[in-house]
Design a protein around this motif. Structure first.
Motif, PDB file in Angstrom:
ATOM      1  N   GLY A  44       0.811  -1.198   0.000  1.00  0.00           N
ATOM      2  CA  GLY A  44       0.000   0.000   0.000  1.00  0.00           C
ATOM      3  C   GLY A  44       0.848   1.252   0.000  1.00  0.00           C
ATOM      4  N   SER A  45       0.194   2.379   0.147  1.00  0.00           N
ATOM      5  CA  SER A  45       0.906   3.649   0.122  1.00  0.00           C
ATOM      6  C   SER A  45       1.697   3.854   1.401  1.00  0.00           C
ATOM      7  CB  SER A  45      -0.093   4.805  -0.045  1.00  0.00           C
ATOM      8  OG  SER A  45      -1.014   4.801   1.030  1.00  0.00           O
ATOM      9  N   THR A  46       2.823   4.510   1.303  1.00  0.00           N
ATOM     10  CA  THR A  46       3.680   4.804   2.457  1.00  0.00           C
ATOM     11  C   THR A  46       3.655   6.309   2.724  1.00  0.00           C
ATOM     12  OG1 THR A  46       5.610   5.006   1.002  1.00  0.00           O
ATOM     13  CG2 THR A  46       5.198   2.845   1.991  1.00  0.00           C
TER      14      THR A  46
END
Length: 250
Positions: A44-46
């Motif tokens: 997922g996004s960081t």
């Protein structure tokens, strides 16, 4: 006349396309099988990394401390002899505390002295530290200075209050030297390597203070190397989600 296969000298284009389709299908099947066996998956996004921002760069850096807080606290203990061989285990812990009381009469002697009950209870130390009403706690020995010899970690209660004095002693040139001193309300004390860690309750619910002293060979003393406030209790649940790193930085 040159020999030829049906459909052309090297085979037909539809045949090559069919073979390529089979190869692609096999590769996709193999990739799917690897994924089922624990292949990499997206996390997922960081959050966006935010670098430190220097504040007030126009200010001239200070060259000296504003307050004297006694970072280097060493003192030769007077009136206490070190036995032959400089074995600190032969030093009487009760005698060490008596020497400190004698050196600071204003703190221990008299009805208005802050630690008057400590001096009064020293008469109960006939069986040694850690027994009965004796305010001197059990001593601990460990090499904190790295010279291959044991050092002494000593504690004694500061009465009638709820604080405890913690001291560390070593032997230098046949003399007993105090290399660390602290007083606080204690929730725990630990020896870790060449460090002494003291945990104390905080006025903020669910948190405690954690202070660590570590031996410094240049200063010949235990220096306060870490001073933290840590959470010890459960976090309170909130209906509102916490701000993202980027929003907090803004």
């Amino acid at each position: 006349m040159p020999l030829s296969r049906p459909g052309g000298l090297l085979g037909s284009r539809p045949g090559q396309a069919a073979r390529r389709a089979v190869v692609v299908a096999l590769l996709l099947a193999a990739a799917a099988g690897c994924g089922d066996a624990g292949g990499l998956e997206g996390a997922g996004s960081t959050p966006t990394a935010v670098g430190p921002a220097r504040l007030w760069p126009e200010q001239t850096p200070a060259s000296s401390p504003a307050f004297e807080i006694g970072e280097v606290n060493t003192e030769v203990v007077k009136g206490v002899k070190v036995p032959a061989g400089d074995d600190i285990r032969g030093v009487d812990p009760v005698g060490v505390v008596r020497a400190e009381i004698a050196a600071s009469p204003g703190d221990y002697d008299g009805g208005k002295a802050p630690y008057r009950d400590t001096a009064g209870r020293m008469t109960g130390c006939g069986k040694g530290p850690g027994h009965g009403r004796c305010p001197v706690l059990k001593p601990y020995y460990r090499d904190l200075t790295g010279d291959g010899r044991d050092d002494l970690t000593l504690g004694f209660r500061l009465l009638p209050g709820k604080t405890t004095a913690v001291r560390v002693y070593t032997v230098e040139k046949h003399r007993l030297v105090q290399v660390m001193s602290w007083e606080d309300a204690l929730s725990g004390v630990e020896l870790a390597g060449r460090s002494l860690v003291i945990r104390s309750p905080s006025e903020v619910a669910g948190y405690e203070y954690r202070l660590q002293w570590t031996w410094d060979r240049d200063q010949r003393a235990m220096l306060l190397t870490h001073d933290e406030m840590l959470r010890t209790g459960p976090r309170k649940h909130s209906r509102h989600p916490s701000a993202s790193p980027s929003a907090s930085a803004g």
